[in-house]
Write an enzyme that holds these catalytic residues in place. Structure first.
Site, short mmCIF file in Angstrom:
data_model
loop_
_atom_site.label_atom_id
_atom_site.label_comp_id
_atom_site.label_asym_id
_atom_site.label_seq_id
_atom_site.Cartn_x
_atom_site.Cartn_y
_atom_site.Cartn_z
N GLU A 192 0.83 -1.21 0.00
CA GLU A 192 0.00 0.00 0.00
C GLU A 192 0.86 1.26 0.00
O GLU A 192 0.55 2.24 -0.68
CB GLU A 192 -0.94 0.00 1.21
CG GLU A 192 -2.11 -0.97 1.10
CD GLU A 192 -3.16 -0.57 0.05
OE1 GLU A 192 -3.13 0.57 -0.44
OE2 GLU A 192 -4.01 -1.43 -0.29
N GLU A 195 2.25 1.59 -3.51
CA GLU A 195 1.22 1.99 -4.48
C GLU A 195 0.84 3.45 -4.33
O GLU A 195 0.70 4.18 -5.31
CB GLU A 195 -0.05 1.15 -4.29
CG GLU A 195 0.04 -0.25 -4.90
CD GLU A 195 -1.22 -1.09 -4.64
OE1 GLU A 195 -1.17 -2.29 -4.90
OE2 GLU A 195 -2.24 -0.52 -4.16
N GLU A 196 0.64 3.89 -3.09
CA GLU A 196 0.11 5.24 -2.87
C GLU A 196 1.18 6.32 -2.98
O GLU A 196 0.88 7.45 -3.35
CB GLU A 196 -0.59 5.33 -1.50
CG GLU A 196 -1.83 4.44 -1.42
CD GLU A 196 -2.69 4.72 -0.19
OE1 GLU A 196 -2.31 5.57 0.65
OE2 GLU A 196 -3.76 4.10 -0.08
#
Lengths: 313, 313
Positions: A192, A195-196
């Site tokens: 995460e 990805e972010e």
């Protein structure tokens, strides 16, 4: 016994559904080939009698979505839904007259939040540490110094989302996301963040977790707050869901009005402080197999306090 | 707009399914009244065009099991399964041409194991403590005394199951069970102990947890090892699943051959020892509401290390 192409077997001139035994005295039918509902009804009735005769307990029928035309037949035969995934529906029936001991469906969604602190501290605090060497070790509760001083120079990786409730209030928040089925909590937290924000990280430990209920179609949820160490520092935010991302001075994060008034977010600030002060121990992951040795996984525990060497093989 | 009894609404002379908006730009249809598949197909087609026109994203259709005759129609219209519970099936469709951002189904089953130690220590160790007063505080790793001595006098609540893999090997094990949807981990641990052994307990903390995958129809699992304090001592075992239950001397539990060769079970022994020595801190539950204040739950963390008073409102 004769086996036909469509998953039907013939036993003493009676056609039955091909089934495998499960570990709990039941049978599992995995339908794969198309069949007319009427033919399915006939072979299902004969099979049920056969299994009852055999003393079978739970009967599972897995119907891929392309065999949706057989769902109604199974329900009419007394089956009910156990669970579904995008490409199949699992139906179940309990033969004995005693209360059923069928295993429950998955009950929880699992989320992660990632605390990523940038330890490239500014000159100010490095000087401060020289002048007041005990800053680095004293805990935030016992010290006479105001907590705010501990923040100086530390930056927290935060994002603003493009939609949803957090966007509406303009909150800078830590990266969060959902753990996929089959995914380790530690891997989900690293994924995460990557990805972010584009930041590479190393997973360190779980600092806290929270259980709540009725979060989504009545399901419960577990949310794990994780500590990660950054391995890169240049942010490349994701376009689809993230409005902005930055390394934010920890005191700015903590000073946000919504953080100030929200207990769960204040815990996040306190956990950051406690890690900076090196006064907090969470649960660290240790690879283990399951009791019967067949499934790898991670055991998370306080390994500062426990002598793991006693457990080695 | 005219609303009919069967959940159909008429808008500008076109019949549509009655739907409510969700928080993510989609719509939810909860079918309740019976309808012929052909009529459903017609109104569904018109509704889909209407929602597409409105720029809607996800479309959810919840079909109770008594409307199983409509499942095939929805699938033929392009819907797929999202999840199912015994009494309903949830179907979903994604209108935009972009990749779908529909929330995933529940992914984890959650289990608990309960360590219940009987602190009615025998005279032997009480005498021992008098003679060697440091026994009670030294940690098991640093001490020159053999670990076995720490066991003396402590008893662990254990059961033998009537079926399954543990029965097959004759293992005395701690009470375990599955956390129900909507149930707190702490309550589940107390419930399982009460059900299996009749012992009343107070929940203390979570000592460790384990995540593994593909445990059951491909789902993942989380298993929490909990520490509880007994409030009663007379065992009344459950008839259906439990063969026998007893307060077993900890050294006997630890000496079982299967425990000796199984790392996860050795961790249990070590956790017992570390708690007896008061040298281990797990995660304690603290009641909190969710970030937006709408859902109660428990935050579990190491509250020996964290100043919780800073987070109070």
């Amino acid at each position: 016994m004769q086996v036909f192409e469509n998953g039907v077997v013939e036993l003493e001139h009676v056609k039955l559904l091909e089934a495998t035994n499960d570990e709990h005295g039941g049978v599992i039918v995995e339908m794969e080939e198309p069949m007319a509902p009427q033919a399915f009804a006939t072979v299902l009735t004969a099979s049920m009698l056969h299994w009852k005769h055999q003393g079978k307990r739970g009967v599972w029928i897995k119907l891929p979505i392309n065999l949706v035309n057989l769902v109604e037949t199974a329900v009419k035969a007394g089956f009910w839904y156990h669970h579904a995934e995008p490409n199949y529906l699992m139906l179940v029936y309990w033969i004995p007259e005693t209360a059923n001991t069928l295993p429950a469906n998955a009950s929880h969604r699992v989320g992660v939040g990632a605390i990523v602190l940038n330890d490239k501290r500014e000159v100010l605090l490095l000087v401060g540490v020289e002048i007041f060497p005990d800053w680095g070790v004293s805990s935030s509760h016992g010290s006479a110094l105001p907590s705010a001083l501990y923040f100086l120079g530390w930056k927290l990786l935060v994002v603003r989302e493009k939609s949803g409730k957090f966007q509406a209030i303009g909150l800078w928040k830590i990266p969060t996301g959902i753990v996929d089925e089959g995914e380790d909590i530690s891997k989900a937290a690293m994924r995460e963040v990557k990805e972010e924000t584009g930041i590479d990280t190393e997973f360190l430990e779980i600092l806290a977790f929270r259980q709540s209920h009725k979060s989504f179609f009545g399901k419960s949820s577990l949310f794990f707050t994780c500590m990660l160490r950054p391995l890169s520092f240049d942010i490349q935010k994701q376009e689809q869901e993230i409005e902005a991302a930055q390394w934010m001075p920890l005191e700015e994060y903590a000073a946000q009005p919504f953080v100030q008034k929200t207990r769960l977010l204040k815990y996040t600030t306190e956990l950051c402080l406690a890690k900076i002060n090196k006064s907090y121990t969470g649960f660290l992951p240790h690879p283990t197999t399951s009791i019967f040795g067949n499934r790898p996984g991670y055991l998370y525990l306080n390994s500062r306090d426990l002598n793991l060497s006693n457990c080695d093989d």
